[in-house]
Every structure is written in structure tokens, then in C-alpha cells.
Motif scaffolding. Structure first.
Motif, short mmCIF file in Angstrom:
data_model
loop_
_atom_site.label_atom_id
_atom_site.label_comp_id
_atom_site.label_asym_id
_atom_site.label_seq_id
_atom_site.Cartn_x
_atom_site.Cartn_y
_atom_site.Cartn_z
N ILE A 1 35.10 36.61 27.02
CA ILE A 1 35.37 35.93 28.27
C ILE A 1 34.18 36.57 29.31
CG2 ILE A 1 37.00 35.47 30.14
CD1 ILE A 1 37.77 34.40 27.39
N TRP A 2 33.27 36.23 29.14
CA TRP A 2 31.79 36.22 30.00
C TRP A 2 31.61 37.61 30.62
CZ3 TRP A 2 35.64 32.88 33.27
CH2 TRP A 2 36.08 31.53 32.56
N THR A 3 31.90 38.53 29.70
CA THR A 3 31.66 40.01 30.22
C THR A 3 30.25 40.47 29.48
OG1 THR A 3 33.16 40.80 28.55
CG2 THR A 3 33.66 40.59 30.57
N ALA B 1 37.74 42.96 43.29
CA ALA B 1 36.58 42.62 44.21
C ALA B 1 37.06 41.70 45.12
CB ALA B 1 35.41 42.35 43.43
N VAL B 2 37.44 40.33 44.60
CA VAL B 2 38.13 39.28 45.41
C VAL B 2 38.90 39.87 46.45
CG1 VAL B 2 39.06 37.03 45.44
CG2 VAL B 2 37.48 37.48 43.58
N GLU B 3 39.96 40.39 46.02
CA GLU B 3 41.00 40.96 46.81
C GLU B 3 40.14 41.75 47.99
OE1 GLU B 3 43.80 39.93 45.35
OE2 GLU B 3 44.98 40.40 46.92
N TYR C 1 38.85 29.14 40.84
CA TYR C 1 39.83 30.25 40.22
C TYR C 1 38.88 31.46 40.49
CZ TYR C 1 41.42 33.75 37.00
OH TYR C 1 42.28 34.72 36.65
N HIS C 2 39.81 32.51 41.03
CA HIS C 2 39.06 33.87 41.59
C HIS C 2 39.77 34.91 41.22
CE1 HIS C 2 36.14 31.85 44.27
NE2 HIS C 2 37.03 31.08 44.75
N GLY C 3 40.96 34.80 40.13
CA GLY C 3 41.61 36.01 39.58
C GLY C 3 43.10 35.91 39.83
N ASP C 4 43.85 36.69 39.41
CA ASP C 4 45.18 36.64 39.21
C ASP C 4 46.09 37.60 40.10
OD1 ASP C 4 44.68 34.76 37.19
OD2 ASP C 4 44.72 36.31 35.68
N GLN D 1 32.21 26.41 37.92
CA GLN D 1 33.50 26.86 37.76
C GLN D 1 33.94 27.10 36.85
OE1 GLN D 1 35.05 23.65 40.45
NE2 GLN D 1 35.54 25.41 41.90
N ALA D 2 33.97 28.52 36.13
CA ALA D 2 34.05 28.68 34.51
C ALA D 2 35.57 28.68 34.19
CB ALA D 2 33.74 30.20 34.56
N ALA D 3 36.53 28.91 35.07
CA ALA D 3 37.79 28.84 34.59
C ALA D 3 38.39 27.60 34.73
CB ALA D 3 38.71 30.00 35.46
N VAL E 1 30.57 34.50 48.48
CA VAL E 1 29.97 33.77 47.11
C VAL E 1 30.55 35.09 45.89
CG1 VAL E 1 27.96 33.27 45.44
CG2 VAL E 1 28.24 32.86 48.01
N ASP E 2 31.38 34.22 44.96
CA ASP E 2 32.06 34.95 43.79
C ASP E 2 31.18 34.70 42.70
OD1 ASP E 2 33.35 35.72 41.69
OD2 ASP E 2 35.47 34.84 42.19
N GLU E 3 30.36 35.70 42.13
CA GLU E 3 29.41 35.51 40.86
C GLU E 3 30.17 36.53 39.92
OE1 GLU E 3 26.38 34.19 40.46
OE2 GLU E 3 25.30 33.85 42.41
N ILE E 4 31.40 36.44 39.60
CA ILE E 4 31.97 37.39 38.86
C ILE E 4 31.65 36.87 37.23
CG2 ILE E 4 34.31 38.18 37.98
CD1 ILE E 4 34.86 38.38 40.84
N ALA E 5 31.88 35.38 37.37
CA ALA E 5 31.56 34.83 36.00
C ALA E 5 30.33 34.66 35.95
CB ALA E 5 32.60 33.61 35.87
N GLY F 1 31.11 41.25 39.12
CA GLY F 1 32.09 42.04 38.28
C GLY F 1 31.68 41.73 36.63
N LYS F 2 32.64 41.60 35.84
CA LYS F 2 32.52 41.13 34.50
C LYS F 2 31.15 41.53 34.00
CE LYS F 2 35.43 37.02 34.34
NZ LYS F 2 36.32 37.29 33.11
N GLY F 3 29.81 41.16 33.64
CA GLY F 3 28.82 41.41 33.26
C GLY F 3 28.06 42.63 33.88
C1 PLP Z 1 34.75 33.41 39.15
C2 PLP Z 1 35.78 34.28 39.04
N1 PLP Z 1 36.50 35.38 39.88
C3 PLP Z 1 37.24 36.17 39.57
C4 PLP Z 1 37.55 36.37 38.34
C5 PLP Z 1 38.87 37.56 37.84
O1 PLP Z 1 37.86 38.63 37.30
P1 PLP Z 1 38.98 39.71 36.51
O2 PLP Z 1 39.28 38.75 35.47
O3 PLP Z 1 37.87 40.55 35.97
O4 PLP Z 1 39.92 40.05 37.49
C6 PLP Z 1 37.23 35.65 37.16
C7 PLP Z 1 37.71 35.72 35.70
O5 PLP Z 1 37.35 34.91 34.90
C8 PLP Z 1 36.16 34.31 37.51
O6 PLP Z 1 35.88 33.61 36.68
#
Ligand code: PLP
Length: 396
Positions: free
Chosen positions: A48-50, A109-111, A139-142, A191-193, A216-220, A245-247
Motif C-alpha cells: 500500500i504505497w510504502t 500528519a493530515v490531522e 482521501y486523506h486518512g481515517d 487520488q490513490a485511494a 498538498v497531501d503527498e502521502i501516497a 508519509g508512507k514512502g
Molecule cells: C493521500 C493520502 N493521505 C493520507 C493517507 C493516510 O495515510 P496513513 O494510512 O498512513 O494514515 C493516505 C493513505 O492511503 C493517502 O493515500
């Protein structure tokens, strides 16, 4: 009394249908995972993109071991450590930002970025800026605030009690102009998710020079996945806050960061009695082992010319997708850099993914889309192998 094979309660997984012996990974080496039954599968989703340079890269493993023996952890609340300092320096230089605030997973990080934007406007004399604008399909996380700026119903529909309303950028471009908007948050390019959905670069144009902050959310997408180190380098935008994050650790350990530009960072400076420090923090923020892994991963980008390697692979991936597109079971085939999806006509994605596993390729579908997001260390032969397996599976 539970009688299951595992008490490990998995995210986004129906435990009643979970086949633990079939999906227990015991080893990761290079671009491959090995399962408990002795199977060896190509990690076609980079866990999952890590994963960036492959699993268990010796340079990252050594950096982790060395740092664990030197300083495993020390709090970042009122203290720093050399790997965190160096990583902040290198990330700032890479992205043209000025300060790095570390967190742990992407969602944290988004929080932090959302809260940073709120507190920033309080210090900047516009405390009424409390609303957020997001892309459709985001999608920015849960976690609660990350869910609020997300737009995928199945992920957030159950949790209305802890989320707040946000504006959709696509539906109301003028939403950005509102004097109550604290920030606009976007995933750059992909938009990965949402199923490796591509967003047209022009869509970001209105974000240039706006009054609200741009997150800008570059987590994925960060760390080379879309062909450039960061996807927003391909867009006409300049982030005020950049979430990574992730990678970041090459995929070895949990670490994330909010990278801020000077005007945001400086708004938090003042005498201690003014209480202008950022009121947010996590126990493992700036963890030295995770930061050492991240530094080692950045070394590898240089030593192994990772981005040049990605550039050499992208035409191959594009050609394979092109070849698959006319297939009667394929609705769409798309990619940005090494992030690709093949959207199927009909809801058989899980069957296809399970068939691919049996053929030696591990992926996880999103809706009807089969995703192919390999480690950046993948080879042309592995790309060919995946698509040959997919073609065979679709024609089976
Ligand atoms: C763009 C984006 N932001 C935030 C997240 C959340 O990251 P994490 O699962 O490490 O909390 C994800 C997870 O897929 C994502 O794709």
C-alpha cells in the motif's frame, strides 16, 4: 472465546472471511514477499504505497540497526535528536519548505496540518477562517479530521458523529473565495485511494495565489511514485503545508511529516507567555530510528539514481497499459509515473486479484480497479510479468 487462527484484527478486513494461512507474510526481500505457506509473490502494491527501494534494503536495514543501538527513542516534546534534525534539513532543501513537523502515520500528519492551519489563522488575526475545502473523491486518512476532508462514502459514512462538514472544491470553485476558508487540501495529480484516479493539472490552477493556505497531501504520491520526487512538482502550485508519509522511510517504518513554509512557521513564534506554540504532538514524533531510515532512503535516491530508473520504466508501463486497454473486460487503464490502475468492466476485481496472487503477484483492488503500484526498484521484466499474468487472468 475466540477460536480464530489470529487475534490480529486487520484494518478494512472482514475477519470472518480472512484466510490467515493464505495471507501471512513472514519475509520481505527486494520486490518480493514470502508467505507462511512458502509462496513468493511480487509486491505489486508496494505494501500500500510504502515500499520504495524494495523490502529489506541493506542500506536501510543497517541505518535502522545502527540508530537503534545509539538512541532508540527520545521525546520531541521540548527536545530534538540528530537524525530528526538532519531529516528536517534535507526534506526542507528537497521541497523548498522551511520547517518539518514530524508525526507518525499519514493520517496524523493530515490531522496536524489541518490543526496547524486553524491555529495559524488565529495568530494571523483571521480566526474566522475555520473551514476546509477538498477535492471531490478525496482521501486523506481515517482519523476524524482526515475523514472530514475525505470524500469516499464507504470509508466515512458510519462516522458522521465525529466528522465535520467541508466544502467540495470541484462543485463550487468559488468556495475558495469564502473568508471562512482556512485551507484547501488536495492530493496532487493522483487520488490513490479513489482508485489511482488522475486529476487534470489544470484543475489546480485556481489554487495559485489564493488567500487560504494550500495543503498538498503527498502521502501516497511522494518519493518518486509519479516520476518526480513529489507529484506537485508537475503542477502549477506552491504548497504552504506539505504532508509526507508512507514512502518517507523507504517503507520500513512509520513516519510522517508536515513540511511548512516560513510564513506559517513564523506565525507560531513569540514569547512563551503568549502560548503561540503549536498545540499538537505524538509520542513517537521525530523517532530517531524512523528518521535514520528516512535519511538512508534519501541516500538511495542519489546512490541508485532512483528517479532515472523510474523514468526508464514508465514508457514500458505505459505500453503495457495501452496494450491491455482494448481488452473487453477493461473499462480504463491509466497511470501517472509508476502508479497505475486497470479498471475492470464488472465487479470481479477480487477474483482477479486472488488469481494474480496464485500467479505470483500480490495486489489489492480498489472497487473495480486492479492497481499496479510497484516498488520503484522494480524491473522491466517484473512489469512485463505482472501484465502477462493479468492478461492471462482476464482471459481465463
Ligand atoms: C493521500 C493520502 N493521505 C493520507 C493517507 C493516510 O495515510 P496513513 O494510512 O498512513 O494514515 C493516505 C493513505 O492511503 C493517502 O493515500
Amino acid at each position: 472465546m475466540l477460536t480464530r487462527v489470529t487475534r490480529h484484527w486487520l484494518p478494512f478486513t472482514q475477519m470472518d472471511a480472512f484466510d490467515a494461512p493464505a495471507r501471512t507474510f513472514v519475509r520481505g526481500q527486494g520486490n518480493y514477499l514470502e508467505d507462511a505457506r512458502g509462496g513468493r509473490v511480487f509486491d505489486a502494491v508496494s505494501s500500500i504505497w510504502t515500499t520504495i527501494h524494495g523490502h529489506g534494503h541493506p542500506h536501510i536495514v543497517e541505518a535502522i540497526a545502527r540508530q537503534a543501538a545509539t538512541l532508540d527513542h527520545a521525546t520531541s516534546l521540548g527536545a530534538t535528536n540528530p537524525p530528526a534534525d538532519e531529516l528536517a534539513e534535507r526534506l526542507s532543501a528537497l521541497t523548498g519548505t522551511d520547517a518539518a513537523f514530524f508525526a507518525s502515520d499519514g493520517a496524523s500528519a493530515v490531522e496536524a496540518a489541518l490543526k496547524m492551519a486553524l491555529q495559524y489563522w488565529q495568530h494571523a488575526g483571521e480566526p474566522g477562517r475555520t473551514r476546509f475545502v477538498r477535492l471531490a473523491g478525496s482521501y486523506h486518512g481515517d482519523t476524524a479530521a482526515a475523514m472530514s476532508v475525505s470524500d469516499i462514502a464507504v470509508f466515512k459514512a458510519r462516522f458522521g458523529a465525529v466528522t465535520f462538514a467541508t466544502y467540495a472544491y470541484d462543485d463550487a470553485g468559488e468556495a475558495i473565495a469564502g473568508d471562512d476558508v482556512a485551507a484547501v487540501i488536495v492530493e496532487p495529480l493522483v487520488q490513490a485511494a479513489a482508485g489511482i484516479r488522475l486529476v487534470a493539472p489544470e484543475r489546480y490552477e485556481a489554487l495559485r495565489g489564493m488567500r487560504p493556505l494550500l495543503i498538498v497531501d503527498e502521502i501516497a504520491t511522494g518519493f518518486g511514485r509519479t516520476g518526480t520526487m513529489f507529484a506537485h512538482e508537475q503542477l502549477p502550485v506552491r504548497p504552504d503545508l506539505l504532508c509526507v508519509g508512507k514512502g518517507i522511510t523507504g517503507g520500513a517504518l512509520a513516519l510522517s511529516a508536515v513540511l511548512a513554509r516560513a510564513p506559517v512557521f513564523e506565525a507560531f513564534l513569540g514569547a512563551p507567555a503568549q502560548l503561540k506554540q503549536f498545540f499538537h504532538g505524538h509520542s513517537y514524533a521525530g523517532n530517531p530510528i524512523a528518521c535514520a531510515a528516512a535519511l538512508a532512503s534519501l541516500d538511495l535516491f542519489e546512490r541508485e539514481s532512483t528517479l532515472a530508473h523510474v523514468a526508464s520504466l514508465v514508457p514500458r508501463l505505459a505500453a503495457r497499459l495501452e496494450r491491455l486497454r482494448p481488452h473487453p473486460r477493461v473499462r480504463d487503464a491509466r497511470h501517472a509515473g509508476l502508479m497505475a490502475a486497470v479498471e475492470l468492466d464488472g465487479p470481479a476485481a477480487w477474483d482477479v486479484a486472488n488469481g494474480l496472487y496464485d500467479r505470483g503477484y500480490f495486489t489489492r483492488p480498489i472497487g473495480d480497479a486492479i492497481q499496479f503500484v510497484p516498488p520503484l526498484s522494480t524491473t522491466p521484466a517484473e512489469i512485463d510479468g505482472f501484465f502477462e499474468a493479468l492478461e492471462a487472468e482476464l482471459s481465463a
